[in-house]
Design a protein around this motif. Sequence first.
Motif, mmCIF file in Angstrom:
data_model
loop_
_atom_site.group_PDB
_atom_site.id
_atom_site.type_symbol
_atom_site.label_atom_id
_atom_site.label_comp_id
_atom_site.label_asym_id
_atom_site.label_seq_id
_atom_site.Cartn_x
_atom_site.Cartn_y
_atom_site.Cartn_z
ATOM 1 N N ALA A 42 0.832 -1.209 0.000
ATOM 2 C CA ALA A 42 0.000 0.000 0.000
ATOM 3 C C ALA A 42 0.864 1.255 0.000
ATOM 4 N N SER A 43 1.967 1.214 0.767
ATOM 5 C CA SER A 43 2.863 2.378 0.815
ATOM 6 C C SER A 43 3.559 2.607 -0.521
ATOM 7 N N LEU A 44 3.642 1.530 -1.338
ATOM 8 C CA LEU A 44 4.254 1.650 -2.663
ATOM 9 C C LEU A 44 3.235 2.019 -3.737
ATOM 10 N N GLY A 45 1.979 2.223 -3.321
ATOM 11 C CA GLY A 45 0.970 2.719 -4.257
ATOM 12 C C GLY A 45 -0.042 1.698 -4.723
ATOM 13 N N SER A 46 -0.093 0.491 -4.149
ATOM 14 C CA SER A 46 -1.057 -0.524 -4.583
ATOM 15 C C SER A 46 -2.442 -0.205 -4.025
ATOM 16 N N ARG A 47 -3.392 0.084 -4.947
ATOM 17 C CA ARG A 47 -4.761 0.393 -4.501
ATOM 18 C C ARG A 47 -5.446 -0.847 -3.955
ATOM 19 N N GLY A 48 -5.180 -2.008 -4.567
ATOM 20 C CA GLY A 48 -5.761 -3.250 -4.072
ATOM 21 C C GLY A 48 -5.331 -3.549 -2.653
ATOM 22 N N ARG A 50 -4.471 -1.315 -0.397
ATOM 23 C CA ARG A 50 -5.178 -0.362 0.481
ATOM 24 C C ARG A 50 -6.608 -0.817 0.745
ATOM 25 N N LEU A 51 -7.297 -1.291 -0.316
ATOM 26 C CA LEU A 51 -8.655 -1.785 -0.127
ATOM 27 C C LEU A 51 -8.678 -3.005 0.786
ATOM 28 N N ALA A 52 -7.695 -3.909 0.602
ATOM 29 C CA ALA A 52 -7.620 -5.104 1.449
ATOM 30 C C ALA A 52 -7.416 -4.724 2.905
ATOM 31 N N LEU A 53 -6.551 -3.748 3.166
ATOM 32 C CA LEU A 53 -6.323 -3.314 4.540
ATOM 33 C C LEU A 53 -7.572 -2.675 5.136
ATOM 34 N N ASP A 54 -8.311 -1.904 4.325
ATOM 35 C CA ASP A 54 -9.563 -1.312 4.807
ATOM 36 C C ASP A 54 -10.569 -2.398 5.186
ATOM 37 N N LEU A 55 -10.661 -3.438 4.361
ATOM 38 C CA LEU A 55 -11.591 -4.534 4.658
ATOM 39 C C LEU A 55 -11.148 -5.296 5.905
ATOM 40 N N LEU A 56 -9.838 -5.533 6.050
ATOM 41 C CA LEU A 56 -9.340 -6.261 7.224
ATOM 42 C C LEU A 56 -9.493 -5.444 8.504
ATOM 43 N N ALA A 127 -5.406 -11.391 -2.261
ATOM 44 C CA ALA A 127 -6.122 -10.426 -1.420
ATOM 45 C C ALA A 127 -6.233 -9.074 -2.107
ATOM 46 N N CYS A 128 -5.184 -8.678 -2.832
ATOM 47 C CA CYS A 128 -5.228 -7.393 -3.546
ATOM 48 C C CYS A 128 -6.216 -7.423 -4.701
ATOM 49 N N ILE A 129 -6.480 -8.616 -5.252
ATOM 50 C CA ILE A 129 -7.400 -8.738 -6.387
ATOM 51 C C ILE A 129 -8.853 -8.808 -5.919
ATOM 52 N N VAL A 130 -9.128 -9.711 -4.952
ATOM 53 C CA VAL A 130 -10.513 -9.915 -4.511
ATOM 54 C C VAL A 130 -11.029 -8.740 -3.700
ATOM 55 N N SER A 131 -10.143 -7.863 -3.258
ATOM 56 C CA SER A 131 -10.604 -6.714 -2.465
ATOM 57 C C SER A 131 -11.478 -5.780 -3.290
#
Length: 424
Positions: A42-48, A50-56, A127-131
């Motif tokens: 997420a810190s490197l710019g992955s939107r997936g 970030r979404l996964a972390l929000d869901l978790l 996790a980055c994809i299914v988020s």
Amino acid sequence: MEGVPLSVQSAVLAALLALSGFFSLAETAMMAANRYRLRTAASLGSRGARLALDLLGQTDKLLGIILLFNNLVNAAAATLVSVITIQLFGSEEWVLGVSTLMVTFLILVFSEITPKVIGANHANRLACIVSYPLSGLLKGLYFVVWFVNLFVAGLLRLLRLKSNGGQDAHNLSTEELRTMVLESGAFIPPKHRSILLNLFELEDITVEDVMTPRNQIEAVNIAEPINVIEGHLATCYHTRLPVFDGEMNAVLGILHVRRVLGQTLERSLSVADIREMLARPYFIPASTPVYSQLQFFQENCERFGLVVDEYGELLGLVTLEDIIEELIGKFTTSAPGAADKLTWRDDGSVIVDGSQNLRTLNRKLDLALPLDGPKTLNGLLLEHLQDIPESGVSVKIAGVPIEVVQAEDRRIKNARIFRPAAPK
């Protein structure tokens, strides 16, 4: 579903099983994902990520949306299998039993076990994809999930359980972090791994564990003749020396040898000159944790301290370099010591000074001598034997054979350590 072709019903069944598999895969991937790797992504710019972390961060709602759809899809699949089976074979009891077994098999293989194995093996990437679809479903059906979770929260309160979104489960203790470093493998170079492990141990060791013992301190006795003092200063290994008057406990101060050099260039040195050049000594309780002492050195702008026990007796000295060496290993070579010669001989033994520190012995010789009692080999042997032994006495401590070579003045001067046998 009368009038619907069997091929269409089969296609719908396959789609339902696929959807069920997707939600099973999503559940496993999200729950098994490494949050620290997701944070890095997420810190490197992955939107997936970030979404996964929000869901978790809202685990109850995440599980709510997954299980809501998963159960609906599984129930629909089970019903559709029963309809297809009745159309093909009738409505006898054995037909319904076979259909139940069939749908159970299909769900287990195609919707549960296989997707979950895939999700567990590729958790972070998936996790980055299914988020993305999970976030969309949660936004669209937020009210439904919230309504279901009202009953869940009420049940948890009845059971006196608290829901915190699973945050505590991902807060690592020191021992867990230490295990992660140990199992890091090729991700962390061995030298870096050693430094990190030493850092974890700083809270558990005291200055008494890393100090230079009293009998190994290089010091100046101001009661000696001035020519003896000058000879000592000319051959000393250190730039800062404790100065005492007759007896080691009578510490007058700390002498910086460079100041003496400037004095001797102008005129001859005298005891009065030495007294004027002394700096105030900095005393440290023996039980002070090394990590705390490192902070004290920084706060007090000190690099050198004298270690004393609860009665004020001088035990040794510790420097900033001693603490740094606990982290990165020995790097100073100005003052040779007994520890520099600690290597196994061809016969599998080594002669060791009785005042040698046990931590140094363990590190240099790869031993496991106990560290929760005496700090030196002499102290360990005296505690174990409960007597002052004679030369030739042998003992085995923590699987390490040790022979007393020389004992004098109520202490063990030298001992021979034998390399312990390798475990079978």
